[in-house]
Design an enzyme around this catalytic site. Sequence first.
Site, PDB file in Angstrom:
ATOM      1  N   GLY A 183       0.679  -0.617   0.173  1.00 59.19           N
ATOM      2  CA  GLY A 183      -0.546   0.151  -0.292  1.00 59.19           C
ATOM      3  C   GLY A 183       0.669   0.928   0.077  1.00 59.19           C
ATOM      4  N   GLY A 184       0.367   2.188  -0.261  1.00 61.24           N
ATOM      5  CA  GLY A 184       1.390   3.216  -0.426  1.00 61.24           C
ATOM      6  C   GLY A 184       2.568   3.493  -1.083  1.00 61.24           C
ATOM      7  N   ASP A 185       3.772   3.297  -0.254  1.00 64.76           N
ATOM      8  CA  ASP A 185       4.780   3.636  -0.671  1.00 64.76           C
ATOM      9  C   ASP A 185       5.427   1.906   0.265  1.00 64.76           C
ATOM     10  OD1 ASP A 185       5.025   5.054   1.989  1.00 64.76           O
ATOM     11  OD2 ASP A 185       6.221   6.447   1.061  1.00 64.76           O
ATOM     12  N   GLU A 186       4.545   1.582   0.784  1.00 64.94           N
ATOM     13  CA  GLU A 186       4.601   0.405   1.453  1.00 64.94           C
ATOM     14  C   GLU A 186       5.463  -0.625   0.120  1.00 64.94           C
ATOM     15  OE1 GLU A 186       2.830  -0.055   4.296  1.00 64.94           O
ATOM     16  OE2 GLU A 186       3.896   1.524   5.987  1.00 64.94           O
TER      17      GLU A 186
END
Length: 216
Positions: free
Chosen positions: A128-131
Amino acid sequence: PYWQQLGAAGIGMVLAAVIVPVYGVALARKLDLRRREAERRADEAEVATRTDQLTRAANRVGFMKAMERVVEEARSSGMAACVFYIDLDGFKSVNDQVGHHAGDRVLVEVADALRACVRSTDVVGRLGGDEFAILLTGADGDARLEPVLGTFLDEMAAPFRAGTHAVQLGASVGTATQTGESQPGDLLRRADIAMYAAKRNGRMNVVRYDESMDRD
C-alpha cells in the site's frame, strides 16, 4: 429390395448414422473450449484480486496468501522464510513536487528494482502507498538475507525517473525470519516493527527483528 422400398428414408437413416456422431464430437469440443475459456477468465480474475494493478507486484492480499503457503512449508520442512518490510524515504516529496503521475512511475521503477534483487520464486509485494515487501523462500532463505540486502541498497542508491526529473529516494527496511510456529501475520508484523526501528535511525537503514523490540 428392402432399401428400394424405403427409398429416401433409408438414405436419411444412413446420413443420420454418420452426421449425429460427427455433430456430437463437434459439440463436445465446443463445450470443452467454452469450459476452458471460463476457467481462464476465472484464473485471470483471481490473479487480478491478488495483484497491484500499478506495479504488477502482489498486493497485500496476494502477499499474505503467498506468506501463508511459504510459512506452512517452512514449519513442515524446516525451510527458512524471510521477509523484508520496506518503506520509501522521501517519496511524499516526489508527489508534492512533480505530481502523482510521476510518483506512480517511480513506484513502478521501485517494484522493478525489487524484482531485480530476487529470484522468480521469491515474492515482491506492494502493501500500500509507498510500502513494499519481499518474501524470500527456500531452505537458503536466511542465508540470502545479506546478499539480497546488498543488491537492494545498490538499486536504491541509483536515482529514479519521475517524469523529466531524477529523484533520489531512500528506504527504511525491517527484516524478520520464520521461527518455530509463528503465523504469517506474526512474521510480517515483526518485519514491520523492525522497519520502524530502522526509520528512527534515519535514511537507508536496515534493522533485523529481535524479540526485545516487542518490549519497546
